[in-house]
Design a protein around this motif. Structure first.
Motif: not given
Length: 345
Positions: A177, A181, A192-193, A195-196
């Protein structure tokens, strides 16, 4: 990122809340169909054994059994109904008083059953004292069984939460994960944000204290978070199909029940296949029952066999919450593995 940042996964503690009085605790719950059936069968079995002592032959035993059942059956149903209706009131009083009131109520309803037999003239000399003592004893046994069943939820629920937490923080899952990212930071920072944030929510749900049950809508939202993460990792190899019935959203499930099923679908369907797999999640309300299905196509070949721990975990937790009203089945057919659950609304 706002309040869904990884560093904010643990909720802040309010000292005032720590000093507040503990939440009400109900040590037994008689408001389930499975409990009603077991209580009736237990009392009927006890009556059958006791009446054997005073019956010279089978015909006399059946006659005596029918007579006593005529008074015991209404009494048991009255006890179950009253304890179910007053469970909120019982939860507010100390545990010892819950036991005491429940057993004394058993004696009272036994007098009610004996009174029915006396009123109809079926019993010439009603055994009032024996009826009261029998009601207290049998209700005490039933309450004891319900308490043991309720206590059985705690270790199973705790072990399930620990197993789910461990699956969230497995090195390969966390590494994959974060790697995804990092790859998106420069090219697609917004992705990416997101995903986090999904990863943050998964950790939050694994670490936070939970109640006995959550809504199906909550479980669907958590499953979407997990699948969004895996979608970034697998891309077109992970094909998703959602078929959700809004009327089913209110069904109650044990927390973190749906996510391990979709995780299994990804691990055994998508991960070992070069071409990917189709994962389908569907919910449908049918009268007073909600049907939940999680299925995935399985690649040809030997594949990777699992130990089935996640499926056993889900089955046991579902049975603890819904008893005979919850149904669970799983199996392979035509290259598709499907898990099917039924829960009451």
């Amino acid at each position: 990122m706002e309040d869904t940042q990884i560093l904010s996964t643990l909720p802040e503690q309010d000292p005032a809340n720590e000093r507040s009085s503990p939440a009400p605790v109900l040590v037994f719950d008689a408001c389930q169909i499975g409990v009603v059936l077991r209580a009736l069968l237990f009392v009927e079995a006890a009556i059958g054994v006791v009446t054997l002592y005073g019956s010279p032959d089978a015909l006399a035993w059946l006659s005596q059994l029918s007579l006593v059942t005529g008074g015991a059956l209404p009494a048991v149903l009255a006890w179950l109904l009253l304890t179910c209706m007053s469970k909120r009131l019982l939860a507010r009083i100390p545990v010892f008083l819950q036991y005491t009131l429940a057993t004394l109520l058993g004696g009272v309803v036994a007098l009610y059953g004996c009174g029915l037999l006396a009123f109809t003239g079926l019993v010439a000399s009603p055994p009032w004292l024996a009826s009261f003592a029998s009601g207290v004893f049998l209700s005490g046994v039933v309450v004891g069984g319900l308490v043991l069943r309720a206590k059985g939820r705690t270790p199973a629920h705790t072990a399930a939460r620990l197993a789910e937490l461990q699956s969230r923080i497995q090195p390969h899952f966390l590494f994959n994960t974060l790697n995804s990212a990092i790859a998106l930071v420069r090219a697609e920072p917004a992705k990416a944000e997101a995903l986090l944030e999904d990863l943050s929510d998964l950790f939050r749900h694994a670490l936070m204290d939970r109640t006995e049950s959550v809504t199906l809508a909550d479980e669907i939202a958590l499953a979407r978070r997990y699948l969004d993460i895996e979608q970034v990792r697998f891309g077109d190899r992970l094909q998703l199909e959602w078929n959700l019935d809004p009327q089913a959203d209110g069904a109650r499930l044990p927390p973190l029940l749906l996510q391990p099923l979709v995780e299994n679908a990804v691990r055994h369907g998508v991960e070992p296949s070069d071409t990917g797999a189709m994962v389908r999640i569907s919910t449908q309300r049918r009268g007073s029952v909600v049907v939940i299905k999680v299925s995935n196509t399985v690649p040809a070949g030997p594949g990777r066999a699992g130990a089935g721990e996640a499926l056993r975990n889900v089955r046991e937790r579902l049975a603890l919450l819904h008893d005979v009203q919850g149904r669970f089945s799983s199996g392979m057919r035509d290259g598709v593995f499907q898990v099917r659950m039924e829960v009451p609304v």
